[in-house]
Scaffold this active site. Structure first.
Site, PDB file in Angstrom:
ATOM      1  N   HIS A  81      32.201  46.663  35.511  1.00 44.24           N
ATOM      2  CA  HIS A  81      33.118  45.608  35.959  1.00 44.24           C
ATOM      3  C   HIS A  81      32.459  44.247  36.130  1.00 44.24           C
ATOM      4  O   HIS A  81      33.135  43.262  36.439  1.00 44.24           O
ATOM      5  CB  HIS A  81      33.773  46.001  37.285  1.00 44.24           C
ATOM      6  CG  HIS A  81      32.835  45.944  38.452  1.00 44.24           C
ATOM      7  ND1 HIS A  81      31.990  46.980  38.753  1.00 44.24           N
ATOM      8  CD2 HIS A  81      32.600  44.987  39.367  1.00 44.24           C
ATOM      9  CE1 HIS A  81      31.275  46.657  39.817  1.00 44.24           C
ATOM     10  NE2 HIS A  81      31.621  45.451  40.212  1.00 44.24           N
TER      11      HIS A  81
HETATM   12  C1  UD1 Z   1      33.390  41.911  43.932  1.00 47.20           C
HETATM   13  C2  UD1 Z   1      31.964  41.467  44.212  1.00 47.20           C
HETATM   14  C3  UD1 Z   1      30.990  42.367  43.469  1.00 47.20           C
HETATM   15  C4  UD1 Z   1      31.241  43.827  43.744  1.00 47.20           C
HETATM   16  C5  UD1 Z   1      32.693  44.149  43.471  1.00 47.20           C
HETATM   17  C6  UD1 Z   1      32.983  45.594  43.811  1.00 47.20           C
HETATM   18  C7  UD1 Z   1      31.767  39.047  44.617  1.00 47.20           C
HETATM   19  C8  UD1 Z   1      31.287  37.770  44.060  1.00 47.20           C
HETATM   20  N1  UD1 Z   1      31.721  40.109  43.794  1.00 47.20           N
HETATM   21  O1  UD1 Z   1      33.628  41.650  42.545  1.00 47.20           O
HETATM   22  O2  UD1 Z   1      29.676  42.046  43.869  1.00 47.20           O
HETATM   23  O3  UD1 Z   1      30.420  44.624  42.939  1.00 47.20           O
HETATM   24  O4  UD1 Z   1      33.519  43.283  44.237  1.00 47.20           O
HETATM   25  O5  UD1 Z   1      34.265  45.967  43.498  1.00 47.20           O
HETATM   26  O6  UD1 Z   1      32.155  39.092  45.758  1.00 47.20           O
HETATM   27  N2  UD1 Z   1      41.496  42.847  42.394  1.00 47.20           N
HETATM   28  C9  UD1 Z   1      42.576  43.678  42.540  1.00 47.20           C
HETATM   29  N3  UD1 Z   1      42.678  44.403  43.682  1.00 47.20           N
HETATM   30  C10 UD1 Z   1      41.757  44.348  44.659  1.00 47.20           C
HETATM   31  C11 UD1 Z   1      40.664  43.500  44.497  1.00 47.20           C
HETATM   32  C12 UD1 Z   1      40.536  42.756  43.352  1.00 47.20           C
HETATM   33  O7  UD1 Z   1      43.440  43.763  41.699  1.00 47.20           O
HETATM   34  O8  UD1 Z   1      41.913  45.060  45.665  1.00 47.20           O
HETATM   35  C13 UD1 Z   1      41.361  42.090  41.150  1.00 47.20           C
HETATM   36  C14 UD1 Z   1      41.880  40.699  41.298  1.00 47.20           C
HETATM   37  O9  UD1 Z   1      42.654  40.421  40.210  1.00 47.20           O
HETATM   38  C15 UD1 Z   1      40.624  39.843  41.299  1.00 47.20           C
HETATM   39  C16 UD1 Z   1      39.628  40.692  40.540  1.00 47.20           C
HETATM   40  O10 UD1 Z   1      40.022  42.033  40.754  1.00 47.20           O
HETATM   41  O11 UD1 Z   1      40.816  38.602  40.732  1.00 47.20           O
HETATM   42  C17 UD1 Z   1      38.228  40.471  40.988  1.00 47.20           C
HETATM   43  O12 UD1 Z   1      38.093  40.705  42.385  1.00 47.20           O
HETATM   44  P1  UD1 Z   1      36.969  39.941  43.249  1.00 47.20           P
HETATM   45  O13 UD1 Z   1      36.878  40.498  44.585  1.00 47.20           O
HETATM   46  O14 UD1 Z   1      37.144  38.490  43.123  1.00 47.20           O
HETATM   47  O15 UD1 Z   1      35.617  40.256  42.502  1.00 47.20           O
HETATM   48  P2  UD1 Z   1      35.110  41.625  41.949  1.00 47.20           P
HETATM   49  O16 UD1 Z   1      35.006  41.490  40.493  1.00 47.20           O
HETATM   50  O17 UD1 Z   1      35.876  42.763  42.493  1.00 47.20           O
END
Ligand code: UD1
Length: 364
Positions: free
Chosen positions: A206
């Site tokens: 991811h």
């Molecule tokens: C974040 C962390 C990463 C970690 C990962 C674990 C940062 C910079 N990165 O990355 O270090 O390894 O989490 O999962 O903080 N989304 C959903 N549902 C959720 C959460 C997220 O649909 O419950 C989607 C959203 O569209 C969002 C995307 O996932 O835009 C990314 O989520 P985000 O928390 O911004 O970063 P991660 O890629 O999850």
């Protein structure tokens, strides 16, 4: 002593759980408060972990949700500042390297509230990773730096952090793993997915560097497309990667890979079971490199670098990047039973939270 434990994203929940539990043993010393920023909010990215880990529901939920880095970080800060002004804790503890980690540490220290960073000092030396920036900044301002491996001490000292703020305590994520092994063993996930022990590879993917560009995502999928002919691959998919597959129009490509199984993100216990019974794990996650080392499961890290060198130096981890030859060679090596044996790193013994709490009781 009022202590706020901050969690925001999936990999944080298993790290605060043992600290919260340990603090609860000393009600005369600690009043732990759990703040969930809401960076992750889907049931399978958040709530299921509280259920699996018997962790108390968050005392305070900020509900920030997804946004760009700047907006997400800023939103967390604005909301967390209000919490700090109201609660006036003696200390906040942040874990890991996600946006919530840095946002909350910065908010606290600006209000002259002590901050502790659990899992300090890890460095990939790759500043294109958002997590590396969060790590550097959080460590630059935290008052307590709790480290999981000695390489972290060297990194922190090089950055000018004082020796007396650094505490080698072990790994809280491993505390949680060890205390949940038995429970995980009762998970029915293998039969649910019709898998046989040691007869499949587990994949997580991811990281922005792997899935946010079509070229790199397709490159990795091409290699996996070949490998799944030799061993079935199970891929609990992160929402970010799921979105990219749609965006890049890769769904059709996937259906051609008949032994490549995409499933929804899993809870803690099911994932632990799946990891423990796998033949090998391929991942771009940080924590999974550590968990496989403790479980003695071969791990191929699909990244150019790792901030957790001990998993390579003494654990089961091999960093293969997104290089097709290296990935293939790595998988074939495991299938031919030329697996790296590995040992368990010092202090990864299930007592890290105990050490943190003992230090805090003495110091504060
Ligand atoms: C974040 C962390 C990463 C970690 C990962 C674990 C940062 C910079 N990165 O990355 O270090 O390894 O989490 O999962 O903080 N989304 C959903 N549902 C959720 C959460 C997220 O649909 O419950 C989607 C959203 O569209 C969002 C995307 O996932 O835009 C990314 O989520 P985000 O928390 O911004 O970063 P991660 O890629 O999850």
């Amino acid at each position: 002593m009022k202590v706020i434990l901050v969690a925001g994203a999936r990999p944080n929940f298993m790290k605060i759980a043992p600290i919260w539990e340990e603090m609860k043993k000393y009600p005369d010393n600690f009043q732990p408060i759990i703040v969930h920023t809401g960076q992750h909010y889907d049931y399978e990215m958040s709530r299921i972990f509280f259920e699996n880990l018997n962790l108390s529901q968050p005392d305070i939920y900020l509900g920030v949700g997804s946004a760009s880095h700047a907006v997400q970080t800023a939103k967390i800060m604005v909301k967390f500042e209000k919490v700090l002004l109201r609660e006036r804790p003696n200390l906040i503890l942040v874990v890991g390297d996600v946006n919530s980690t840095f946002a909350c540490a910065l908010t606290a220290v600006k209000l002259n509230i002590l901050a502790g960073h659990v899992e300090a000092g890890l460095r990939s030396f790759d500043r294109s990773m958002p997590e590396e920036i969060n790590r550097l900044l959080t460590d630059a301002i935290s008052d307590y730096l709790f480290i999981t491996e000695e390489s972290a001490r060297i990194n922190l000292l090089k950055e000018g952090r004082p020796e007396e703020k650094i505490y080698f305590v072990g790994n809280v994520m491993i505390d949680t793993l060890l205390s949940n092994l038995e429970k995980a063993d009762r998970s029915q996930i293998l039969s649910t997915l019709s898998l046989k022990p040691k007869d499949y590879a587990l994949l997580t993917l991811h990281r922005p560097s792997n899935v946010d560009s079509k070229e790199s995502f397709v490159g990795i999928l091409n290699v996996l497309g070949e490998l799944q002919k030799s061993i079935p691959i199970v891929y609990p998919i992160h929402p970010r990667a799921r979105r990219r597959i749609k965006e890049f129009g890769l769904e059709k490509r996937m259906t051609k890979m008949s032994h490549f199984k995409i499933i929804e993100p899993l809870g803690y216990l099911d994932f632990l079971k799946l990891m423990k019974e796998s033949k090998l794990v391929m991942t771009d996650s940080g924590g999974i490199q550590e968990e496989t080392t403790v479980l003695k499961i071969p791990c191929l890290t699909l990244r150019k670098n790792t901030e957790r060198p001990i998993t390579v130096n003494i654990g089961t981890n091999v960093v293969v990047g997104n290089n097709p030859e290296k990935i293939t060679k790595g998988v074939e090596g495991v299938l031919e039973d030329k697996r790296k044996k590995g040992r368990i790193p010092p202090l990864w013994d299930g007592k890290a939270a105990q050490r943190i709490v003992t230090i805090l009781r003495k110091k504060l």
